[in-house]
Design a protein around this motif. Structure first.
Motif, PDB file in Angstrom:
ATOM      1  N   SER A  24     -12.397  -4.224   3.248  1.00 46.59           N
ATOM      2  CA  SER A  24     -13.192  -3.128   3.788  1.00 46.59           C
ATOM      3  C   SER A  24     -12.343  -1.949   4.246  1.00 46.59           C
ATOM      4  N   ILE A  32     -16.763  -6.595   4.556  1.00 44.41           N
ATOM      5  CA  ILE A  32     -16.004  -7.592   5.314  1.00 44.41           C
ATOM      6  C   ILE A  32     -16.866  -8.219   6.414  1.00 44.41           C
ATOM      7  N   THR A  51      -8.854  -5.452   8.823  1.00 45.65           N
ATOM      8  CA  THR A  51      -9.688  -4.467   8.154  1.00 45.65           C
ATOM      9  C   THR A  51      -9.393  -3.079   8.695  1.00 45.65           C
ATOM     10  N   SER A  52     -10.082  -2.079   8.180  1.00 44.21           N
ATOM     11  CA  SER A  52      -9.923  -0.710   8.656  1.00 44.21           C
ATOM     12  C   SER A  52     -10.582  -0.546  10.028  1.00 44.21           C
ATOM     13  N   ALA A  55     -14.491  -0.489  10.058  1.00 41.95           N
ATOM     14  CA  ALA A  55     -15.046  -1.810   9.785  1.00 41.95           C
ATOM     15  C   ALA A  55     -14.786  -2.775  10.935  1.00 41.95           C
ATOM     16  N   LEU A  72      -5.121  -2.899   7.942  1.00 40.13           N
ATOM     17  CA  LEU A  72      -5.286  -3.362   6.560  1.00 40.13           C
ATOM     18  C   LEU A  72      -4.075  -2.967   5.730  1.00 40.13           C
ATOM     19  N   LEU A  90     -12.222  -3.533  -0.481  1.00 42.43           N
ATOM     20  CA  LEU A  90     -10.811  -3.184  -0.299  1.00 42.43           C
ATOM     21  C   LEU A  90     -10.474  -1.784  -0.793  1.00 42.43           C
TER      22      LEU A  90
END
Length: 269
Positions: A24, A32, A51-52, A55, A72, A90
């Protein structure tokens, strides 16, 4: 029933493994979240999410049981993880490619490659063979076509042959999603899943499956058996969700919500 581990009375969360989910990018925060919902319902002892930042906030709100890091990057620490999922939401930028390359070299346990983590390997299926750990690929037909350098219509024309070719060329277990999901591994008979329904043809359904599978691998279930069990449980949950919400109105989150009912079909408690 044979595949799923029995839970001992003296067990603790470490007994059932640690799953790491990575995915994500900022444009796709929901993927995610859905993977984490699947992993949390898998029986794994602990689920960690990398993750980002956008997210990460969504995961904290929707899946508070997961441990979340807003990172990430290809340098994310992975020590102590028993299984890793990479790919939902991704993206396909250079950092994503570096992350895929690093995990194929250094994953600490069985690796699930899903969605964009497969797409960045387009035309290069043999690179998966370099991974020292078992790898499970979970493509839809379009992603498998990209991986093999073929057209999607060719994959759909003979799904079994395409799944077997991918398993032979990658050395991985291949879960070819779709109506009648196929699980293939070189040198073994392929398995065809017969449950599930058209209501599962919705965005995010595959993310739930990928998270569920990663959580089962974290429990040290042999990879081929884990793939078959995850596909069946995912389909059974989809059938429960369709009864609750109808095929037209159900969504991917409903499948994750129905996973306890799928597990109950195998074991009452």
């Amino acid at each position: 029933r044979r595949i799923l581990p029995r839970r001992r009375r003296d067990s603790h969360k470490g007994t059932y493994g640690r799953a790491l989910l990575m995915g994500s990018a900022s444009e796709y925060p929901g993927a995610i979240v859905l993977a984490a919902q699947g992993a949390i319902r898998s029986g794994a002892g602990l689920v960690r999410v990398a993750t980002s930042a956008p997210a990460a906030s969504a995961v904290v709100l929707r899946v508070p049981e997961a441990i979340v890091a807003a990172d990430l990057s290809a340098d994310f620490p992975m020590a102590g993880m028993d299984a890793v999922l990479l790919g939902p939401g991704l993206g396909r930028d250079p950092e994503a490619r570096r992350l895929v390359a690093r995990l194929l070299r250094e994953t600490p346990g069985p690796l699930v490659l899903d969605a964009d983590a497969i797409a960045v390997l387009a035309g290069k299926p043999e690179v998966v063979r370099a991974c020292a750990q078992p790898v499970v690929l979970t493509p839809h037909p379009g992603e498998l076509a990209m991986l093999l350098g073929r057209e999607t219509a060719d994959v759909q024309k003979d799904r079994l042959a395409a799944a077997r070719e991918a398993a032979d060329r990658t050395g991985a277990i291949v879960v070819l999603k779709g109506a009648g999901t196929i699980v293939a591994k070189a040198g073994q008979p392929a398995w065809l899943n017969l449950n599930g329904n058209p209501g599962m043809a919705c965005g995010g359904s595959g993310d739930v499956l990928a998270g569920l599978l990663a959580g089962m691998l974290a429990q040290k279930i042999p990879p081929f058996e884990a793939a078959c069990a995850a596909v069946w449980l995912h389909g059974a949950a989809g059938d429960v969700a369709a009864l609750r919400f109808t095929q037209a109105a159900m969504k991917a989150g409903d499948i994750a919500q129905a996973l306890p009912d799928a597990f109950r079909q195998v074991r009452p408690r």
